[in-house]
Design a protein around this motif. Sequence first.
Motif, PDB file in Angstrom:
ATOM      1  N   ALA A   1      49.715  41.877  39.956  1.00 29.42           N
ATOM      2  CA  ALA A   1      49.892  42.667  38.735  1.00 29.42           C
ATOM      3  C   ALA A   1      48.887  42.263  37.667  1.00 29.42           C
ATOM      4  CB  ALA A   1      51.315  42.511  38.213  1.00 29.42           C
ATOM      5  N   PHE A   2      48.669  40.948  37.517  1.00 30.63           N
ATOM      6  CA  PHE A   2      47.812  40.455  36.452  1.00 30.63           C
ATOM      7  C   PHE A   2      46.384  40.177  36.899  1.00 30.63           C
ATOM      8  CE2 PHE A   2      52.056  39.603  34.966  1.00 30.63           C
ATOM      9  CZ  PHE A   2      51.989  39.853  33.602  1.00 30.63           C
ATOM     10  N   GLY A   3      46.112  40.167  38.199  1.00 33.15           N
ATOM     11  CA  GLY A   3      44.780  39.806  38.659  1.00 33.15           C
ATOM     12  C   GLY A   3      44.112  40.811  39.566  1.00 33.15           C
ATOM     13  N   ASN A   4      44.783  41.923  39.884  1.00 38.01           N
ATOM     14  CA  ASN A   4      44.197  42.942  40.764  1.00 38.01           C
ATOM     15  C   ASN A   4      43.969  44.232  40.001  1.00 38.01           C
ATOM     16  OD1 ASN A   4      44.857  40.927  42.626  1.00 38.01           O
ATOM     17  ND2 ASN A   4      45.315  42.400  44.237  1.00 38.01           N
ATOM     18  N   ALA A   5      42.993  45.000  40.463  1.00 38.48           N
ATOM     19  CA  ALA A   5      42.665  46.258  39.795  1.00 38.48           C
ATOM     20  C   ALA A   5      42.038  47.210  40.800  1.00 38.48           C
ATOM     21  CB  ALA A   5      41.710  46.018  38.631  1.00 38.48           C
ATOM     22  N   ARG A   6      42.038  48.484  40.423  1.00 45.40           N
ATOM     23  CA  ARG A   6      41.341  49.476  41.243  1.00 45.40           C
ATOM     24  C   ARG A   6      39.847  49.409  40.947  1.00 45.40           C
ATOM     25  NH1 ARG A   6      41.742  56.174  41.273  1.00 45.40           N
ATOM     26  NH2 ARG A   6      39.541  56.478  41.763  1.00 45.40           N
ATOM     27  N   THR A   7      39.054  49.316  42.018  1.00 45.98           N
ATOM     28  CA  THR A   7      37.603  49.380  41.898  1.00 45.98           C
ATOM     29  C   THR A   7      37.102  50.593  42.677  1.00 45.98           C
ATOM     30  OG1 THR A   7      37.229  47.984  43.851  1.00 45.98           O
ATOM     31  CG2 THR A   7      37.477  46.859  41.726  1.00 45.98           C
ATOM     32  N   VAL A   8      35.810  50.776  42.697  1.00 44.83           N
ATOM     33  CA  VAL A   8      35.243  51.920  43.405  1.00 44.83           C
ATOM     34  C   VAL A   8      35.578  51.859  44.888  1.00 44.83           C
ATOM     35  CG1 VAL A   8      33.085  53.051  44.059  1.00 44.83           C
ATOM     36  CG2 VAL A   8      33.380  52.199  41.736  1.00 44.83           C
ATOM     37  N   ARG A   9      35.645  50.659  45.460  1.00 39.70           N
ATOM     38  CA  ARG A   9      35.820  50.508  46.899  1.00 39.70           C
ATOM     39  C   ARG A   9      37.248  50.184  47.313  1.00 39.70           C
ATOM     40  NH1 ARG A   9      31.355  46.584  49.270  1.00 39.70           N
ATOM     41  NH2 ARG A   9      32.290  47.433  51.189  1.00 39.70           N
ATOM     42  N   ASN A  10      38.059  49.700  46.390  1.00 44.40           N
ATOM     43  CA  ASN A  10      39.353  49.141  46.781  1.00 44.40           C
ATOM     44  C   ASN A  10      40.361  49.380  45.671  1.00 44.40           C
ATOM     45  OD1 ASN A  10      41.482  47.654  47.733  1.00 44.40           O
ATOM     46  ND2 ASN A  10      40.423  45.701  47.761  1.00 44.40           N
ATOM     47  N   ASP A  11      41.503  49.977  45.998  1.00 48.11           N
ATOM     48  CA  ASP A  11      42.516  50.267  44.986  1.00 48.11           C
ATOM     49  C   ASP A  11      43.353  49.055  44.610  1.00 48.11           C
ATOM     50  OD1 ASP A  11      41.637  52.843  45.029  1.00 48.11           O
ATOM     51  OD2 ASP A  11      43.622  53.751  45.224  1.00 48.11           O
TER      52      ASP A  11
END
Length: 464
Positions: free
Chosen positions: A229-239
């Motif tokens: 929740a606090f360290g992951n994010a959606r990027t261009v390659r990976n949600d």
Amino acid sequence: MEEGVKVWAKGGPQLWRKGVVSKRVPDRTGGSGVARITVVLEEGGTAEFAVAADEEEECTDVKLRNVTGQASTLEGAGVEDLTSLTYLHEPTILYSLSQRYESDLIYTGVGPILLAVNPFKRVKLYSDDILAAYRKDGELRHYDPNYDETLAPHVYAIADKAYRNMTAPSNEYEHRSQSILVSGESGAGKTETCKIIMKYLAILGSKTGSTELGTIEQQVLESNPILEAFGNARTVRNDNSSRFGKYIQIIFDSYGKLTGAQIKTFLLEKVRVVKHSAMERNYHIFYMLAAGASPEQREGWAMGDLRSHQFTSQSGCYDRRDEVLDSELYQELMEAFKVMGFEEDEKASRPSGGGEGLPLPWASVFRMVAAVLALGDVDFVDRPDAGDGEALTALSEPSRPRLEAAARLLDVSPDRILNALTSRKINAGISNQVLLRVSKRKISCRKKFKKASSDLADGKSTNQ
């Protein structure tokens, strides 16, 4: 390479093409040690290559295939360990992995290394029955030196071997702490693989001896939703891209029972809090609060629509492509907080003086997250007519409600935040000097302040 052998020929959209050597003649233009071979391609047509006579099996553009009559182990979906192939090179590795991938066989051994190809879909490889089979296989393999492994390569087998080496070594050199390194590029599946390993080790180390986990085992596993929740994010390659590194230490007693865990995080991508690219999102927690918290809670946290906040509206991207709902993740996060011992009541009694070591109210964490959003909406303007000793910048009046909201959420006065953003104090010998900031320097300081606030919220959750 004699005439009639089957080969991989370099070229084409798939990088390598199947073919058969139809002709081999000396190449007079390349010297006596060079031969020119003609390959008839299965897709049609021919291709010619120059091959050094003493390096035919190591030719860059033509590779021998692992097929009947040329190798004892055949390339393709049936290869469980790539090191068993007679000819181990790029085309046979790519072909074998591709064939296994199409059959949902995402794990392939490379000696002691396990190669995993992210399926980007749910595969039936992690049921309780499959887990029990690898657990039994691990016991038999470790206690019976004549036992032949019959199960396919799997991350369970890697975790099981590490556990057996630690708890019941077959020799004195194995009886020591074990390490499992999970590496790969963004989107390769590192986060999910770590969760699978942790679950398997938690079950093996459970005091109940079954898949029914105790409190400690549950807490070890429930740390994952909080970290994501606090360290992951959606990027261009990976949600669900991890924007930080982590070192997970799982602790067992002398009987192999799990007693605790420690997670160390490092290299958090703090800049994402204040800036992210197109087709990307900020950290999941902002969107989870917007989707899962009640209207009353969001009103208390001064959270509006995500499109109205600077830190969540930069890219115009608000959802995920993997069909995972932020509202469901919010519920998982709340359950994880409960298992981890976070208090539900924000007003839970805590002694003055810090209350170090007491359970942290989850609402306090959410208040700080909301404060970061509010600070992102605070703007300043220059004061060109400022006199000596006067502030060089002034708060933009439309931003005042957002500054007051951030101050309320952080439980400090608005003036303290304003002073922190518009001036800085330095030590000059035995005296202190106050330097006033212009708006550009102020913006940089404000971003650092907000990144530090976000990092503090993440750090509190991790430490808890």
